[in-house]
Scaffold this active site. Sequence first.
Site, PDB file in Angstrom:
ATOM      1  N   ASP A   1       0.871  -1.173   0.000  1.00  0.00           N
ATOM      2  CA  ASP A   1       0.000   0.000   0.000  1.00  0.00           C
ATOM      3  C   ASP A   1       0.909   1.224   0.000  1.00  0.00           C
ATOM      4  O   ASP A   1       1.869   1.289   0.771  1.00  0.00           O
ATOM      5  CB  ASP A   1      -0.859   0.040   1.270  1.00  0.00           C
ATOM      6  CG  ASP A   1      -2.004  -0.956   1.251  1.00  0.00           C
ATOM      7  OD1 ASP A   1      -2.063  -1.792   0.333  1.00  0.00           O
ATOM      8  OD2 ASP A   1      -2.837  -0.902   2.179  1.00  0.00           O
TER       9      ASP A   1
ATOM     10  N   HIS B   1       5.038  -7.262   0.172  1.00  0.00           N
ATOM     11  CA  HIS B   1       4.684  -8.556  -0.398  1.00  0.00           C
ATOM     12  C   HIS B   1       5.322  -8.748  -1.771  1.00  0.00           C
ATOM     13  O   HIS B   1       5.787  -7.793  -2.393  1.00  0.00           O
ATOM     14  CB  HIS B   1       3.163  -8.673  -0.494  1.00  0.00           C
ATOM     15  CG  HIS B   1       2.475  -8.634   0.837  1.00  0.00           C
ATOM     16  ND1 HIS B   1       1.882  -9.739   1.409  1.00  0.00           N
ATOM     17  CD2 HIS B   1       2.288  -7.618   1.727  1.00  0.00           C
ATOM     18  CE1 HIS B   1       1.366  -9.411   2.583  1.00  0.00           C
ATOM     19  NE2 HIS B   1       1.598  -8.122   2.805  1.00  0.00           N
TER      20      HIS B   1
ATOM     21  N   SER C   1       8.548   4.230   4.673  1.00  0.00           N
ATOM     22  CA  SER C   1       9.733   4.327   3.840  1.00  0.00           C
ATOM     23  C   SER C   1       9.371   4.118   2.380  1.00  0.00           C
ATOM     24  O   SER C   1       8.278   4.462   1.950  1.00  0.00           O
ATOM     25  CB  SER C   1      10.798   3.335   4.296  1.00  0.00           C
ATOM     26  OG  SER C   1      12.056   3.709   3.777  1.00  0.00           O
TER      27      SER C   1
END
EC number: 4.1.1.65
Length: 292
Positions: A89, A146, A252
């Site tokens: 995300d 992921h 980050s």
Amino acid sequence: MDKVKIALQYMLPKHLLSRLVGKLAASEAGALTTAAIKWFIKQYKIDMSEAAQSEPEAYKSFNDFFTRALKPGIRPINTATNIMVHPVDGAVSQLGPIKDGRIFQAKGHHYSSLTLLGDQAEDAKRFEGGDFATIYLAPKDYHRIHMPIKGTLSKMTYVPGELFSVNPLTARHVPGLFARNERVVAIFETELGPLAMVLVGATIVASIETVWAGTITPPTGKQVFTWEYPTVGPDAITLDKGEEMGRFKLGSTVVMLFAKDAIDTFAEGVEPEAVTRMGQAFANLKNQASAD
């Protein structure tokens, strides 16, 4: 004001500040921790209905909250074999081709893929003529990372560096930002060729972790470290598309590098500043081999 903000980043003891924040974030302070989490949720308008544990009191530390899991199925993975998915995300910072070993950062700024990868020349050659994508994770975002496609880990490199903020303002003003900051580079072998997942540290990022090695940083140092992994046999580390590969403790950036001819086109709507959601279509693959 922008110049002042950038100047402060050069002046601040960024590593010391980040480690201090890391210790505070890891502490279990009961009601104080819960109060801090509630403030953070309100300040950044975090949708806790997506979290597996929606109540602030469920988290013993701020780090537990920040690396919170999502409810099962809340980020469905696009299973089409010709689709690469978003790994996180966040928001797209930049994306495009890797030309002459150069990666676009922001207007007037490029940086070297060789430097990004910790001066690993053979690794950099494998991505020449390929594509890159840079995705920024804001404090409000889900912070587990992921796999965009199925891959087998072949190499990991820790690269020491600065800890500048990685927000859009800093990206526009600090030359070579992502190749200057501390980072962890994971190289995977896929049916489309090599894939690099570069996890870039930043100011007050308490740690970078991977699912196979745990916490990589801290501690930090001034030396590049490299680990190599078997790609066949019982000790090979293979992760499926959509499977977690790492996480940040505080926000980050992830930089992905793809081999030449791996990507046909980026998916509709994938462009700078576009919001990303893990598991949704990120790119259409040129090679029709299974990527999941």
